[in-house]
Write an enzyme that holds these catalytic residues in place. Structure first.
Site, PDB file in Angstrom:
ATOM      1  CE  LYS A  41     -23.410   4.642 108.801  1.00 33.88           C
ATOM      2  NZ  LYS A  41     -23.917   5.947 109.283  1.00 33.88           N
ATOM      3  CD  GLU A  42     -24.759  -0.368 107.755  1.00 31.53           C
ATOM      4  OE1 GLU A  42     -25.666  -0.765 107.009  1.00 31.53           O
ATOM      5  OE2 GLU A  42     -24.919   0.465 108.656  1.00 31.53           O
ATOM      6  CG  ASP A  45     -27.846   6.583 109.864  1.00 32.79           C
ATOM      7  OD1 ASP A  45     -27.623   7.758 110.213  1.00 32.79           O
ATOM      8  OD2 ASP A  45     -27.008   5.891 109.266  1.00 32.79           O
ATOM      9  CG  ASN A  95     -29.316   6.082 104.548  1.00 31.09           C
ATOM     10  OD1 ASN A  95     -30.227   6.861 104.264  1.00 31.09           O
ATOM     11  ND2 ASN A  95     -28.760   6.025 105.747  1.00 31.09           N
ATOM     12  CG  ASP A 110     -27.214   1.391 103.943  1.00 34.10           C
ATOM     13  OD1 ASP A 110     -27.030   0.243 103.503  1.00 34.10           O
ATOM     14  OD2 ASP A 110     -26.549   2.374 103.571  1.00 34.10           O
TER      15      ASP A 110
END
Length: 283
Positions: free
Chosen positions: A27-28, A168, A173, A185
């Site tokens: 997503k990043e 998160d 992760n 992450d």
């Protein structure tokens, strides 16, 4: 494979010798396996803000330092310079966190520098030269679940002692190498002392661990490590060697994840209002 455009400067500067394969696209960022001399490493290429599904919520940026008051004003107004500074700050947050946590003894990938918007770091392997699997791709016996839950809770404590909360953390992760879990992450990592939402984020991180490992060892679902850790941290007595029991005194201030996400939404709305007001003033 064909060299991605963002990695071409690193090839030209001799920082990497070959792009071997794409490991994942999240997503990043997109992560590539690259060769540096005889070593295999990872090159994390951050996606442009317009192409990321994980947005830079104001709640995560709270407490982060800016280089100058001019940069802070530009970021608040949402000018082009401000957007560039936000992007730079977001990318450097993970780089700074990795160095900080590695120095504190937290099991994170070893960073090897940040160049042209690309983070070069250790490839975490499975002990046989292959990229390590994610925690969520593995199964555990009840005994192993209890053991590795304790290992990761201790890593969270080490992170907090270094002044950071992941923000998160989940089975998606965390990698698993031959020696155990490795946390990855970190662009959304927050300063535990400077961010008013740090406690809620830490409690969410620790509960995520309990829920994941609790599917193999249900007794973990009844633990209260998240409250115990923060209570000891607030008392100023938390150290990496602190003995934890998984119990804590209950109070009436229970963590409300709905409120946490509501606060994130409120922060986004406030930021949009500030930008609109700034645009009106400029006109």
């Amino acid at each position: 494979m064909k060299t991605p455009k963002r990695l071409e400067p690193l090839l030209e500067d001799g920082l990497i010798d070959e792009v071997v394969a794409q490991l994942k696209s999240g997503k990043e960022a997109t992560v590539y396996l690259v060769r540096c001399g005889e070593k295999l490493r990872c090159a994390k290429v951050y996606k442009d803000a317009n192409h990321r599904s994980f947005r830079q919520a104001t709640v995560y940026r709270e407490g982060r330092k800016t280089r100058s008051s001019r940069d802070a004003r530009a970021m608040a107004k949402g000018s082009k310079h401000g957007k560039d500074e936000l992007e730079d700050s977001w990318q450097h947050a993970e780089v700074n966190a990795l160095y900080r946590l590695a120095d504190a003894g937290v099991r994170v990938p070893t960073p090897y520098g940040f160049h042209e918007g690309v983070l070069l770091m250790e490839m975490v392997d499975d002990g046989e030269g292959n990229p390590a699997p994610r925690l969520g791709d593995l199964d555990f016996t009840p005994e192993a679940a209890v053991h590795f839950h304790a290992v990761l809770v201790q890593e969270v404590v080490r992170m907090l002692c270094a002044g950071l909360v992941h923000g998160d953390l989940s089975e998606y992760n965390i990698l698993f190498d031959a020696e155990g879990p490795v946390i990855i992450d970190l662009p959304q990592a927050v300063d535990a002392a400077a961010n008013a939402h740090a406690r809620g984020m830490l409690e969410r991180d620790v509960r995520n661990l309990a829920v994941y490992f609790g599917q193999y060892a249900p007794e973990l679902l009844d633990t209260k490590y998240e409250k115990e850790i923060w209570d000891i941290y607030e008392s100023g007595e938390l150290t990496p060697e602190t003995h934890l029991t998984g119990q804590a005194e209950e109070d009436d201030t229970l963590v409300d994840l709905v409120s946490i996400f509501a606060a994130i939404d409120d922060a986004k709305r406030e930021e949009a209002q500030r930008r609109a007001a700034a645009a009106e003033q400029d006109e």
